[in-house]
Design an enzyme around this catalytic site. Structure first.
Site, PDB file in Angstrom:
ATOM      1  N   GLY B 130     -32.366 -11.085  35.970  1.00  0.00           N
ATOM      2  CA  GLY B 130     -32.444 -12.121  37.001  1.00  0.00           C
ATOM      3  C   GLY B 130     -31.122 -12.840  37.128  1.00  0.00           C
ATOM      4  O   GLY B 130     -30.884 -13.840  36.448  1.00  0.00           O
ATOM      5  N   GLU B 249     -21.631  -2.099  28.176  1.00  0.00           N
ATOM      6  CA  GLU B 249     -21.517  -0.721  28.614  1.00  0.00           C
ATOM      7  C   GLU B 249     -20.203  -0.460  29.321  1.00  0.00           C
ATOM      8  O   GLU B 249     -19.977   0.606  29.837  1.00  0.00           O
ATOM      9  CB  GLU B 249     -22.700  -0.364  29.513  1.00  0.00           C
ATOM     10  CG  GLU B 249     -23.967  -0.283  28.704  1.00  0.00           C
ATOM     11  CD  GLU B 249     -24.782   0.959  29.020  1.00  0.00           C
ATOM     12  OE1 GLU B 249     -25.186   1.630  28.065  1.00  0.00           O
ATOM     13  OE2 GLU B 249     -24.994   1.249  30.191  1.00  0.00           O
TER      14      GLU B 249
END
Lengths: 371, 394
Positions: B130, B249
């Site tokens: 979110g 990542e």
């Protein structure tokens, strides 16, 4: 795949860069442009450091390094817009000598006593469809006849590796001709550091480096690929330097009370310049690695490197000059050495347009000459 | 520099290949229940996640208790290469696996790791992120969704938008304002919100492509009450954690875009005879030249990514993510444009599933997900100018 330089390679580059910053500052380049100096002192220093023999085997007095190192040298020669016959000798003559295992000539190169360039282009085309230069076998030697154009450092090298076809069979070969047996005519050029020349061969005595015959076409291509990638690399080296000086200018030049580099219109263009330089550098390193490791993709990678370098120089020469504004348009500013070097790099060893059509053929999209 | 990795890395690749031969999901399985959103986990995907976790192939760089095998970054890279070669998704909930789980493991409480992170890894839960709000897109730190502590509870009010997979997710990793009176970056916290909590309303947003398969959502929060224990990490430390989360990542996220571009290029070249077939010689020459340019674009993405990665492995910073993001997404868009224009009116056909097809206008439109989301190309260029080139702030 690992596409970053090894520590040894990084050291080599740092070393080359430091030497060139000291021995080949813009003032030395300007002297060549203005006819008040030449490359002699620089060449002497390079010879002293063993650079001409960078990829000559140690047994012949060289440093015994590979093609990746040659590409790195080319990158920094472009960056420094260095005059002199080193780029031609290391990336054009030496690969041909290596192919021929020409021990004696390689010893001369390593000692700085022999320089040389490829003589490939005819009538301004890197690979004309119907090359006219022929090699006739004669007693004890070959005889070369034909007109070559745009030889790199052609006005200052001591020998040429000439692409010629066998007078009878039409098979291609590479032939070593001493400059004293040819007639080199320096070309008037806005880029004097590359000392371009047209070269006339009129029955010149020659030694075969790649003998015309079975497999000679492939052998010739392998030599020429090295010249192409090195030319792409030197172009990108010049472009990276254009980016650096343009950035310095954008950070220092103030208008409307602030550095012009704080305006978003410039920021986004500068970001795109970085992208273009990183893109071309990465493809050039990849191509040099494909050549060094003799990978099957070397031909496609070679064309891709020259194409990426072509895209890069288009953008860097345009925006480098544009973002400098009026000052970049003056002879007094050093920027134009880099702009001209980058543009010349695009036009030598085959334009990107040429390499795009070659790559189309490799990708199976077109027959050679169709697109 | 070298084209191939060392033998021990290639042995690692071989080990994973053998494991995949035994364990990878079958095409029939995958086709029987297509993935409909980025937090949708059909039964086969749940089984696949669990097998990967149990055998240490889910996050190879992590220790075995977290579903890994302590692999190094190069091994992780060849692992991703192998999954790509076989066209198998590593996960069907990329935000959950790539961002939420690692953030919880770094910053979460023991209970949060037990009840949220581990089930995410084992394939029992999926998560959404979110972040964006109607008035907080590129300027994410200006987000307004409020979280107010009330005894042992936190009460949330506000609205999120562009929330990928919210309609399929089990919980949301929600960025909220916990202190409105300090500079905007300093008053943000992260709260875990179960999507079935009272007061949570999810409204899928039909997109301009494959409208039957919405991935984006609006999420409304009306007096949503969760336990105070759902606060992740320290209060008002959310912005820093967000940067950490997204960094997780970064060292390898570029690889997915490189692969995506290569798959698209391969498809374009397969379509070449059809697309070029009836063109006149000049049209054909122009189209071929476009193909050649795209080939170099795609090759360059790989070379830039692998070059930056090699630098990262040697202790440098990760590949300049901003450079790779803007470059790969714009290459993909160019490719889609060339293909769709060559396809002619046939390219106006609607695409049947969620995946797009090179050579359609829907494919072209879908590439804007890459140039708009996760920091638009314009924001990436600002980042490159400020952080990489060191230009003065505007």
């Amino acid at each position: 795949m690992d596409l970053e330089l090894s520590n040894d390679q990084l050291d080599l580059r740092e070393n080359i860069r430091a030497v060139l910053e000291g021995a080949c500052p813009p003032a030395a380049v300007r002297a060549v442009y203005e006819g008040t100096g030449n490359a002699a002192a620089l060449w002497e220093q390079m010879t002293h450091l063993g650079w001409p023999g960078l990829s000559v085997p140690e047994g012949a007095g060289g440093l015994g390094l590979g093609f990746v190192e040659v590409a790195l040298l080319a990158e920094d020669l472009g960056r420094a817009t260095a005059p002199g016959p080193l780029l031609a000798t290391a990336s054009q003559l030496t690969p041909a000598l290596l192919k021929a295992k020409a021990h004696g000539e390689m010893e001369e190169v390593a000692a700085g006593r022999r320089t040389g360039a490829l003589a490939v282009s005819e009538r301004g085309r890197w690979r004309p469809e119907k090359p006219q230069t022929v090699a006739q076998p004669a007693a004890n030697a070959w005889r070369i006849s034909g007109s070559k154009t745009d030889a790199l450092s052609g006005g200052e090298v001591s020998s040429f590796a000439v692409l010629a076809t066998h007078g009878r069979t039409g098979a291609p070969g590479l032939f070593l001709v001493e400059a004293s047996d040819a007639e080199a005519r320096p070309r008037p050029s806005i880029e004097p550091t590359l000392a371009l020349a047209d070269v006339e061969f009129d029955g010149a005595p020659a030694k075969a480096l790649v003998e015309p015959g079975d497999g000679s076409s492939e052998a010739v291509e392998r030599v020429l690929q090295q010249a192409v990638v090195a030319m792409a690399m030197q172009t990108v080296g010049a472009c990276r330097r254009i980016l650096e000086v343009t950035l310095e200018y954008a950070k220092g030049r103030e208008q409307y009370g602030r550095p012009i580099g704080s305006f978003q219109a410039l920021k986004h263009r500068l970001a795109d310049l970085l992208l273009a330089v990183e893109r071309a550098t990465a493809v050039c390193y990849y191509a040099s690695l494909c050549i060094a490791e003799d990978n099957e993709g070397r031909a496609a990678a070679t064309h891709s490197s020259k194409i990426a370098a072509g895209d890069c120089q288009r953008l860097l020469a345009r925006d480098g000059l544009q973002l400098h504004g009026g000052i970049g348009f003056t002879w007094e500013n050093d920027l134009h050495f880099l702009l001209k070097r980058a543009k010349a790099g695009e036009l030598l060893c085959g334009s990107s347009r040429f390499h795009r059509s070659e790559l189309a053929a490799i990708l199976g999209l077109a027959d050679r000459g169709e697109s | 520099m070298k084209l191939r990795y060392d033998d021990d890395v290639e042995r690692f690749r071989g080990q994973f290949q053998e494991w995949l031969d035994e364990n990878q999901p079958t095409p029939e399985e995958m086709e029987s229940a297509p993935v409909r959103s980025s937090a949708h986990r059909p039964p086969w995907a749940r089984r696949w996640a669990k097998r990967m976790f149990d055998d240490g192939w889910l996050v190879p760089g992590w220790p075995p208790e977290l579903g890994g095998r302590n692999a190094d970054p190069v091994e992780t890279l060849v692992y991703l290469e192998e999954l790509d070669n076989r066209g198998i998704p590593r996960t069907t909930n990329p935000q959950g696996l790539g961002i939420v789980a690692p953030s919880l493991i770094d910053h979460g409480s023991e209970d949060q790791i037990e009840c949220y992170a581990m089930p995410l890894l084992r394939g029992d839960l999926t998560a959404c992120l979110g972040m964006s709000e109607p008035d907080a897109g590129s300027d994410l730190a200006s987000l307004k969704t409020r979280a107010v502590f009330d005894g042992d509870s936190i009460v949330l009010n506000g609205q999120k938008v562009w929330t990928s997979g919210a309609h399929d997710a089990d919980f949301c990793f929600m960025f909220c304002r916990t202190d409105p009176d300090v500079p905007k970056h300093q008053g943000i916290s992260i709260v875990l919100v179960p999507m079935d909590a009272g007061g949570v309303t999810v409204r899928p947003l039909m997109e301009i492509v494959h409208p039957r398969f919405p991935d984006l959502n609006e999420v409304f929060l009306d007096d949503v009450t969760v336990s105070a224990e759902n606060l992740v990490g320290a209060l008002n430390n959310g912005w820093r954690m967000a940067n950490d989360s997204l960094a997780h990542e970064r060292s390898l996220v570029w690889l997915m875009s490189v692969f995506g571009n290569e798959v698209a290029l391969k498809r374009l070249l397969e379509l070449a005879p059809e697309l070029l077939g009836d063109l006149g010689p000049l049209e054909r020459a122009g189209a071929i030249d476009d193909f050649v340019g795209l080939h170099v674009d795609v090759l360059a993405a790989r070379c830039m990514g692998y070059r930056g990665f090699a630098r990262y492995v040697r202790g440098g910073t990760a590949p300049e993510q901003a450079l790779m993001k803007v470059y790969t997404s714009e290459v993909r868009q160019r490719l889609a444009l060339v293909a769709a224009e060559l396809a002619g009116p046939a390219g106006l056909r609607p695409v049947s599933g969620r995946d797009t097809e090179v050579g359609t206008q829907e494919d072209f439109f879908s590439t804007f997900a890459g140039t708009i989301s996760a920091g638009s190309s314009e924001i990436q260029r600002n980042i490159i100018a400020d952080r990489v080139l060191g230009l003065p702030r505007s």
